[in-house]
Design a protein around this motif. Structure first.
Motif, PDB file in Angstrom:
ATOM      1  N   LYS A 108       0.848  -1.178   0.000  1.00 12.32           N
ATOM      2  CA  LYS A 108       0.000   0.000   0.000  1.00 12.32           C
ATOM      3  C   LYS A 108       0.886   1.231   0.000  1.00 12.32           C
ATOM      4  N   LYS A 109       0.257   2.359  -0.058  1.00 11.72           N
ATOM      5  CA  LYS A 109       0.959   3.634  -0.100  1.00 11.72           C
ATOM      6  C   LYS A 109       2.022   3.696   1.010  1.00 11.72           C
ATOM      7  N   ALA A 110       3.179   4.194   0.653  1.00 14.96           N
ATOM      8  CA  ALA A 110       4.267   4.285   1.625  1.00 14.96           C
ATOM      9  C   ALA A 110       3.842   5.143   2.809  1.00 14.96           C
ATOM     10  N   GLU A 111       4.493   4.933   3.915  1.00 14.30           N
ATOM     11  CA  GLU A 111       4.161   5.684   5.123  1.00 14.30           C
ATOM     12  C   GLU A 111       4.236   7.184   4.863  1.00 14.30           C
ATOM     13  N   GLU A 112       3.146   7.833   5.147  1.00 12.27           N
ATOM     14  CA  GLU A 112       3.072   9.281   4.971  1.00 12.27           C
ATOM     15  C   GLU A 112       3.540   9.934   6.254  1.00 12.27           C
ATOM     16  N   LYS A 113       4.665  10.589   6.179  1.00 10.46           N
ATOM     17  CA  LYS A 113       5.124  11.281   7.373  1.00 10.46           C
ATOM     18  C   LYS A 113       5.018  12.771   7.138  1.00 10.46           C
ATOM     19  N   VAL A 114       4.828  13.505   8.203  1.00  9.88           N
ATOM     20  CA  VAL A 114       4.815  14.953   8.062  1.00  9.88           C
ATOM     21  C   VAL A 114       6.071  15.492   8.711  1.00  9.88           C
ATOM     22  N   ASP A 115       6.609  16.556   8.134  1.00  8.88           N
ATOM     23  CA  ASP A 115       7.697  17.242   8.807  1.00  8.88           C
ATOM     24  C   ASP A 115       7.064  18.023   9.939  1.00  8.88           C
ATOM     25  N   ARG A 116       7.283  17.549  11.122  1.00 12.58           N
ATOM     26  CA  ARG A 116       6.617  18.177  12.256  1.00 12.58           C
ATOM     27  C   ARG A 116       7.193  19.568  12.487  1.00 12.58           C
ATOM     28  N   ASP A 117       6.294  20.520  12.677  1.00 16.02           N
ATOM     29  CA  ASP A 117       6.693  21.876  13.013  1.00 16.02           C
ATOM     30  C   ASP A 117       7.034  21.867  14.500  1.00 16.02           C
ATOM     31  N   THR A 118       8.310  21.963  14.822  1.00 14.56           N
ATOM     32  CA  THR A 118       8.707  21.817  16.229  1.00 14.56           C
ATOM     33  C   THR A 118       8.851  23.164  16.940  1.00 14.56           C
ATOM     34  N   ARG A 119       8.433  24.232  16.271  1.00 13.94           N
ATOM     35  CA  ARG A 119       8.573  25.543  16.924  1.00 13.94           C
ATOM     36  C   ARG A 119       7.729  25.619  18.200  1.00 13.94           C
ATOM     37  N   ALA A 120       8.238  26.342  19.195  1.00 15.72           N
ATOM     38  CA  ALA A 120       7.509  26.474  20.451  1.00 15.72           C
ATOM     39  C   ALA A 120       6.438  27.555  20.345  1.00 15.72           C
ATOM     40  N   HIS A 121       6.711  28.573  19.519  1.00 13.95           N
ATOM     41  CA  HIS A 121       5.763  29.681  19.414  1.00 13.95           C
ATOM     42  C   HIS A 121       5.662  30.147  17.963  1.00 13.95           C
ATOM     43  N   VAL A 122       4.441  30.367  17.500  1.00 15.07           N
ATOM     44  CA  VAL A 122       4.227  30.861  16.140  1.00 15.07           C
ATOM     45  C   VAL A 122       3.303  32.073  16.242  1.00 15.07           C
ATOM     46  N   GLU A 123       3.806  33.199  15.802  1.00 16.05           N
ATOM     47  CA  GLU A 123       3.095  34.471  15.993  1.00 16.05           C
ATOM     48  C   GLU A 123       1.650  34.420  15.476  1.00 16.05           C
ATOM     49  N   ALA A 124       1.458  33.819  14.295  1.00 19.34           N
ATOM     50  CA  ALA A 124       0.133  33.855  13.661  1.00 19.34           C
ATOM     51  C   ALA A 124      -0.810  32.755  14.156  1.00 19.34           C
ATOM     52  N   CYS A 125      -0.343  31.905  15.075  1.00 22.19           N
ATOM     53  CA  CYS A 125      -1.156  30.747  15.457  1.00 22.19           C
ATOM     54  C   CYS A 125      -2.206  31.109  16.516  1.00 22.19           C
ATOM     55  N   PRO A 126      -3.482  30.799  16.246  1.00 23.64           N
ATOM     56  CA  PRO A 126      -4.539  31.171  17.202  1.00 23.64           C
ATOM     57  C   PRO A 126      -4.464  30.384  18.516  1.00 23.64           C
ATOM     58  N   PHE A 127      -3.718  29.259  18.513  1.00 22.09           N
ATOM     59  CA  PHE A 127      -3.660  28.437  19.730  1.00 22.09           C
ATOM     60  C   PHE A 127      -2.428  28.726  20.584  1.00 22.09           C
ATOM     61  N   CYS A 128      -1.507  29.586  20.076  1.00 17.49           N
ATOM     62  CA  CYS A 128      -0.309  29.872  20.861  1.00 17.49           C
ATOM     63  C   CYS A 128      -0.616  30.851  21.989  1.00 17.49           C
ATOM     64  N   ARG A 129       0.165  30.739  23.052  1.00 17.63           N
ATOM     65  CA  ARG A 129      -0.014  31.618  24.201  1.00 17.63           C
ATOM     66  C   ARG A 129       0.195  33.069  23.758  1.00 17.63           C
ATOM     67  N   GLY A 130      -0.644  33.952  24.254  1.00 20.93           N
ATOM     68  CA  GLY A 130      -0.549  35.368  23.857  1.00 20.93           C
ATOM     69  C   GLY A 130      -1.554  35.719  22.768  1.00 20.93           C
ATOM     70  N   ASN A 131      -2.106  34.672  22.103  1.00 20.89           N
ATOM     71  CA  ASN A 131      -3.085  34.905  21.031  1.00 20.89           C
ATOM     72  C   ASN A 131      -4.491  34.458  21.439  1.00 20.89           C
ATOM     73  N   GLU A 132      -4.746  34.483  22.752  1.00 19.52           N
ATOM     74  CA  GLU A 132      -6.005  33.924  23.267  1.00 19.52           C
ATOM     75  C   GLU A 132      -7.232  34.601  22.670  1.00 19.52           C
ATOM     76  N   GLU A 133      -7.092  35.888  22.289  1.00 16.67           N
ATOM     77  CA  GLU A 133      -8.280  36.605  21.777  1.00 16.67           C
ATOM     78  C   GLU A 133      -8.674  36.117  20.387  1.00 16.67           C
ATOM     79  N   ARG A 134      -7.829  35.297  19.764  1.00 20.29           N
ATOM     80  CA  ARG A 134      -8.158  34.798  18.415  1.00 20.29           C
ATOM     81  C   ARG A 134      -9.022  33.547  18.427  1.00 20.29           C
ATOM     82  N   THR A 135      -9.289  33.007  19.612  1.00 25.02           N
ATOM     83  CA  THR A 135     -10.222  31.879  19.696  1.00 25.02           C
ATOM     84  C   THR A 135     -11.529  32.397  20.302  1.00 25.02           C
TER      85      THR A 135
END
Ligand SMILES: [Zn+2]
Ligand SMILES: [Zn+2]
Ligand SMILES: [Zn+2]
Length: 361
Positions: free
Chosen positions: A33-60
């Protein structure tokens, strides 16, 4: 038929839900079957534009709860912006001809597992994982208490796009539904039938078997012994109170289930010491999985006895657990059309690889 595990071709019946079966086909000639699909995991601790990162609470949307309740949050629950079920509907059932509709009533919430954007489950501390499952427990309890129309609360996690995750920041989800989902219904019913027949919990029987027995597989026609298997080979990880097992009839190549060693139907009854041991077993299991199929996309879901519905008391027959289902292949037409899952890695070989993986203590 060989014992080596690399040329199996057999249909295995799920002992919990005997109507489900898996075709284990590892023969070389079998088209992979299809080879194992792996994702390059984003290992950053903080991403400015991310609604789930700390400091962005008002975006949820406004949060439902956070842990701890005061100070910097470690875990947050917020309503899902794009719920698959809404609480704005009156629950009505409509039937016309053969078609039946149950209104999409319910709750859909997101659990932001950790403030750190790209942290993997096995990288979270044991204490954090215990807290996370403690938060699940509290919320499940609240949802059941809040509305008797909610018949089931399902907690699950999607990691990676193939597993359905649309936001990279680590998160899980809670969906409360006005019906008991079919998979849970099947497990509840079959385990109750088993209990009536054998006066024992089928999950406990499986654990006993994994820990103690050597099983003998007989030929259906001749009654001759075909081969013996050491069932202990399905244990991936063991704690004081929990065990991680590779199911004999695994639907997914790297599927693992974690269950309490002592009989308990209801996740809500797990105490702090249970959650601490569970967290340790989960962390070590996920570390093994990461070692063997690093970056693999997966789903996990928690199955606990339903609090709603017409099941009566299932406390002696059902046994709560989580199922971890890595997505190493996409279901084919054969699988969708037949309901028969195909596994191209033998569960024995997968369990051995997982058990042998070297992980940090
Ligand atoms: Zn983030
Ligand atoms: Zn049990
Ligand atoms: Zn289950």
């Amino acid at each position: 038929m060989s014992d080596s595990g690399d040329s199996l071709r057999e249909i295995r019946i799920n002992p919990i839900v005997p109507t489900e079966s898996v075709l284990v086909a590892t023969a070389r000639g079998m088209r992979p079957k299809k080879a194992e699909e792996k994702v390059d995991r984003d290992t950053r601790a903080h991403v400015e534009a991310c609604p789930f990162c700390r400091g962005n609470e008002e975006r949820t949307p406004p949060q439902i709860r956070s842990f701890p309740a005061q100070g910097d949050w470690q875990i947050r629950i917020v309503p899902n912006l794009y719920p698959v079920l809404g609480d704005d509907r009156s629950q009505t059932n409509i039937a016309f001809g053969l078609q039946q509709v149950i209104d999409g009533y319910g709750r859909h919430e997101v659990v932001i597992d950790n403030p750190s954007h790209g942290i993997a489950l096995h990288e979270m501390s044991q204490q954090h994982l215990a807290d996370l499952f403690g938060v699940y427990q509290q919320r499940m309890d609240e949802l059941y208490a809040s509305d008797p129309r909610l018949k089931y609360v399902l907690i699950f996690k999607n990691f990676g796009p193939a597993a359905g995750a649309s936001i990279a920041h680590t998160h899980s989800q809670i969906i409360a539904t006005p019906v008991v989902p079919e998979n849970v219904q099947n497990e509840v019913q079959h385990s109750r039938d088993y209990r009536r027949k054998y006066n024992h919990c089928v999950f406990c029987s499986l654990i006993d078997e994994a820990l103690t027995y050597e099983a003998t597989i007989y030929d259906r026609e001749s009654g001759q012994i075909r081969r013996k298997i050491n069932v202990g080979q399905y244990v991936v990880e063991r704690g004081e109170r929990f065990i991680a097992i590779k199911p004999f009839a695994s639907r997914f190549e790297w599927e693992i289930h974690i269950l309490p060693l002592h009989h308990e139907a209801d996740f809500l009854r797990a105490d702090a010491a249970d959650l601490a041991d569970f967290a340790r077993v989960l962390k070590r299991t996920m570390a093994r999985l990461d070692r063997v199929v690093g970056g693999v996309q997966y789903n996990f879901f928690l199955h606990s006895v339903p609090h709603g519905g017409e099941y009566g008391d299932c406390s002696d027959s059902y046994h709560w657990h989580i199922e971890i289902c890595p997505r190493t292949s996409i279901p084919t037409g054969f699988e969708l059309g037949s309901g028969l899952f195909v596994s191209t890695v033998s569960p024995e070989a997968a369990a051995k690889a997982l058990r042998d993986a070297e992980i940090d203590d």
